[in-house]
Structures are given as structure tokens and as C-alpha cells.
Design a protein around this motif. Structure first.
Motif, PDB file in Angstrom:
ATOM      1  N   LEU A 140       2.911   5.277  -0.686  1.00 14.72           N
ATOM      2  CA  LEU A 140       2.454   4.034  -1.306  1.00 14.72           C
ATOM      3  C   LEU A 140       3.205   3.746  -2.603  1.00 14.72           C
ATOM      4  N   LYS A 141       3.603   4.798  -3.279  1.00 19.58           N
ATOM      5  CA  LYS A 141       4.408   4.617  -4.496  1.00 19.58           C
ATOM      6  C   LYS A 141       5.743   3.962  -4.159  1.00 19.58           C
ATOM      7  N   ARG A 142       6.320   4.334  -3.016  1.00 23.94           N
ATOM      8  CA  ARG A 142       7.595   3.758  -2.598  1.00 23.94           C
ATOM      9  C   ARG A 142       7.498   2.263  -2.348  1.00 23.94           C
ATOM     10  N   VAL A 143       6.293   1.785  -1.995  1.00 21.55           N
ATOM     11  CA  VAL A 143       6.115   0.351  -1.723  1.00 21.55           C
ATOM     12  C   VAL A 143       5.283  -0.333  -2.812  1.00 21.55           C
ATOM     13  N   SER A 144       5.125   0.361  -3.944  1.00 23.19           N
ATOM     14  CA  SER A 144       4.459  -0.198  -5.140  1.00 23.19           C
ATOM     15  C   SER A 144       3.013  -0.615  -4.874  1.00 23.19           C
ATOM     16  N   LEU A 145       2.249   0.274  -4.224  1.00 31.68           N
ATOM     17  CA  LEU A 145       0.856  -0.064  -3.893  1.00 31.68           C
ATOM     18  C   LEU A 145      -0.121   1.079  -4.200  1.00 31.68           C
ATOM     19  N   THR A 146       0.213   1.971  -5.111  1.00 34.01           N
ATOM     20  CA  THR A 146      -0.696   3.080  -5.407  1.00 34.01           C
ATOM     21  C   THR A 146      -2.025   2.601  -5.985  1.00 34.01           C
ATOM     22  N   ASN A 147      -2.016   1.443  -6.606  1.00 36.24           N
ATOM     23  CA  ASN A 147      -3.259   0.912  -7.190  1.00 36.24           C
ATOM     24  C   ASN A 147      -4.230   0.393  -6.131  1.00 36.24           C
ATOM     25  N   LYS A 148      -3.789   0.367  -4.864  1.00 36.00           N
ATOM     26  CA  LYS A 148      -4.644  -0.114  -3.770  1.00 36.00           C
ATOM     27  C   LYS A 148      -5.097   1.026  -2.859  1.00 36.00           C
ATOM     28  N   LEU A 149      -4.980   2.263  -3.309  1.00 37.85           N
ATOM     29  CA  LEU A 149      -5.208   3.436  -2.473  1.00 37.85           C
ATOM     30  C   LEU A 149      -6.546   3.397  -1.738  1.00 37.85           C
ATOM     31  N   PHE A 150      -7.616   3.023  -2.435  1.00 38.69           N
ATOM     32  CA  PHE A 150      -8.954   3.049  -1.842  1.00 38.69           C
ATOM     33  C   PHE A 150      -9.504   1.652  -1.531  1.00 38.69           C
ATOM     34  N   THR A 151      -8.622   0.663  -1.541  1.00 40.45           N
ATOM     35  CA  THR A 151      -8.993  -0.705  -1.181  1.00 40.45           C
ATOM     36  C   THR A 151      -9.008  -0.851   0.336  1.00 40.45           C
ATOM     37  N   ARG A 152      -9.961  -1.608   0.858  1.00 38.18           N
ATOM     38  CA  ARG A 152      -9.962  -1.887   2.296  1.00 38.18           C
ATOM     39  C   ARG A 152      -8.780  -2.772   2.657  1.00 38.18           C
ATOM     40  N   ALA A 153      -8.202  -2.517   3.821  1.00 35.28           N
ATOM     41  CA  ALA A 153      -7.006  -3.248   4.236  1.00 35.28           C
ATOM     42  C   ALA A 153      -7.250  -4.747   4.322  1.00 35.28           C
ATOM     43  N   ASP A 154      -8.483  -5.156   4.729  1.00 36.76           N
ATOM     44  CA  ASP A 154      -8.741  -6.590   4.887  1.00 36.76           C
ATOM     45  C   ASP A 154      -8.947  -7.305   3.552  1.00 36.76           C
ATOM     46  N   GLU A 155      -8.862  -6.560   2.451  1.00 34.60           N
ATOM     47  CA  GLU A 155      -8.952  -7.181   1.138  1.00 34.60           C
ATOM     48  C   GLU A 155      -7.570  -7.423   0.523  1.00 34.60           C
ATOM     49  N   LEU A 156      -6.527  -7.071   1.270  1.00 36.35           N
ATOM     50  CA  LEU A 156      -5.160  -7.219   0.787  1.00 36.35           C
ATOM     51  C   LEU A 156      -4.542  -8.524   1.268  1.00 36.35           C
ATOM     52  N   SER A 157      -3.532  -8.976   0.550  1.00 40.11           N
ATOM     53  CA  SER A 157      -2.743 -10.124   1.006  1.00 40.11           C
ATOM     54  C   SER A 157      -1.886  -9.699   2.198  1.00 40.11           C
ATOM     55  N   GLY A 158      -1.310 -10.679   2.879  1.00 44.12           N
ATOM     56  CA  GLY A 158      -0.457 -10.375   4.031  1.00 44.12           C
ATOM     57  C   GLY A 158       0.728  -9.511   3.647  1.00 44.12           C
ATOM     58  N   GLY A 159       1.355  -9.828   2.531  1.00 37.88           N
ATOM     59  CA  GLY A 159       2.504  -9.046   2.093  1.00 37.88           C
ATOM     60  C   GLY A 159       2.125  -7.625   1.752  1.00 37.88           C
ATOM     61  N   GLN A 160       0.967  -7.448   1.127  1.00 37.82           N
ATOM     62  CA  GLN A 160       0.495  -6.102   0.804  1.00 37.82           C
ATOM     63  C   GLN A 160       0.180  -5.316   2.077  1.00 37.82           C
TER      64      GLN A 160
END
Length: 258
Positions: A140-160
Motif C-alpha cells: 500500500l505504501k508503493r501506491v500511496s494508500l497506507t492511510n486507508k489500511l482499515f477503510t472499507r473498499a466501498d468507501e474509496l474513490s474509483g482511483g483509490q
């Protein structure tokens, strides 16, 4: 026109590959070319030209009717069982619709990239080691998303969500990433983030990346080489230095216009 780029040490080779569906539709017709190790290849063409079929013959999601597909100089067309599982371990797949478990966390989705290494029941129960979770964090660090580790996938934008899918593929430690229209449903800003991520993994990790795109402009911006399909046939093949917009536009001609 059809020109075949010749480079040494191919990681993937198509040898006179044909795919004919049960209803008689021709998916691929005498596809014959090599993909060198570490190349960023973009495949362009109209919808129905055979782009998705081509990609899915590499990891055997689609069976071919005749010919041969080679990965690391080994024919994979007859792989079954353990051999097929081992093939798919080294090939990450990125889909247009992300293919995430929407109600699960980002971490769980990324960890599911290990399904080829663990029994299914172990993945379902989430029995992953501390080292596995550390690897998921690093992916997740490689794709700049470590801050979303425990977020549900359906709460993310399409790009995320698409970047989570890339992190999931990284868990396989792939030699190859196949991306089937990965930015088709994304806006321009998130399109750039996803394509930049794929390009960075190609450049930094040496992963061979093969992307299906509709956009000629994006193909020219990111590719080392562009191949074009029309009605299942390879009709264009040029290294990026030799690509011209006029020639690429001909890939998109219909039979009546050609």
C-alpha cells in the motif's frame, strides 16, 4: 501494416495463436509476436478487437484454440493444477471493475493477493502472519494508500480502489502485470495516478506491464511499445519512437473504412 519488433529475452511469446469461440466468433487470428522482459506494452483497438482475449490467454483465463503461448520460454497452453497455480502466482491481473470485496477493508483486499500461496480456507478466515500484514502495508505504501489500511473498499474513490487492486497484485511478487482497461471508469486526474503507478512499478521493479487502452494519447504517453488489434488480428506493432498518430488512427478503422 504489421511490423514485428525483435528484442532478445522475451518473457512472453505468442506463436500463431488462434481463439475461436463456441459460437464461431474469431477472438484472435494468427497472433505471433514476443514481449521482452521489463517492457511497458500498450494494446490498443476498438471494443471487440480482441484486446481482453489476448491478455487473458497469458494467464490462461481464456483457452486458445490453436498455437502456443509461452511464458519464460515454457509453453503454458497445457498447464493444469499446480503448474497453472504457479503460473498465475507470477502474473498479477488488474481489472476494469477493480474486483475488490467491497465490504472488506483495504488490508484484507490486499492480503487476498496471497490466495495462490495459501489454502482458500486460510485466506477466508484471515489467518495471515505478521510478516504478511507487513508486506501488505508495504504494498500500500508503493501506491500511496497506507492511510486507508482499515477503510472499507466501498468507501474509496474509483482511483483509490484501482490502486488497492494494484497493491493486491504486488502481494504476488509478480513478474508480469496484466491490466485490462484499468482506467476506463476513472476521471482524468485518477487516470494519471493509476497509470503513473503502473509505470513506476515497471521502471523501478522491472515488472513487465501489459495494458489494454482505448486512448491513443495515453498509449503514446506511457508505452515503450504499442501493438494494435483489429478483429482479432495484429495490425500494428511499433516501438514508441516510431509511433505516429496517423498510423495508430488506422487501427481504429472499421472494415468498411479500411
Amino acid at each position: 501494416m504489421q511490423a514485428t519488433a525483435t528484442q532478445s529475452d522475451p518473457i512472453i511469446s505468442f506463436r500463431h495463436v488462434n481463439k475461436i469461440y463456441s459460437n464461431g466468433t474469431v477472438g484472435l487470428k494468427d497472433i505471433n509476436f514476443d514481449i521482452p522482459r521489463g517492457q511497458f506494452l500498450v494494446v490498443v483497438g476498438l471494443s471487440g478487437a480482441g484486446k481482453s482475449t489476448l491478455l487473458r490467454t497469458i494467464n490462461r483465463m481464456h483457452e486458445i484454440s490453436s498455437g502456443e503461448v509461452l511464458v519464460d520460454n515454457e509453453s503454458v497452453s497445457d498447464y493444469k493444477g499446480k503448474a497453472l497455480r504457479q503460473l498465475r502466482r507470477k502474473i498479477g491481473m488488474i481489472f476494469q471493475n477493480f474486483n475488490l470485496v467491497k465490504r472488506s477493508t483495504v488490508e484484507k483486499n490486499v492480503l487476498s493477493g496471497l490466495v495462490g500461496y495459501y489454502p482458500t480456507w486460510k485466506c477466508v478466515l484471515g489467518l495471515f502472519s505478521a510478516d504478511d500484514r507487513k508486506r501488505a502495508f508495504q504494498a500500500l505504501k508503493r501506491v500511496s494508500l497506507t492511510n486507508k489500511l482499515f477503510t472499507r473498499a466501498d468507501e474509496l474513490s474509483g482511483g483509490q480502489q484501482q490502486r488497492v487492486a494494484i497493491a493486491r497484485a504486488l502481494m504476488q511478487e509478480p513478474k508480469i502485470i496484466l491490466a485490462d482497461e484499468p482506467i476506463a471508469s476513472l476521471d482524468p486526474r485518477t487516470t494519471k495516478a493509476v497509470m503513473d503507478t503502473l509505470q513506476r512499478l515497471n521502471r523501478e521493479d522491472g515488472i513487465t506491464v501489459i495494458v489494454n487502452l482505448h486512448s491513443v494519447e495515453l498509449a503514446q504517453q506511457y508505452a515503450d511499445r504499442i501493438v494494435g488489434l483489429r478483429a482479432g488480428e495484429l495490425v500494428y506493432d511499433e516501438d514508441i519512437a516510431d509511433v505516429t498518430t496517423a498510423a495508430l488512427d488506422r487501427v481504429y478503422q472499421t472494415d468498411s473504412e479500411a
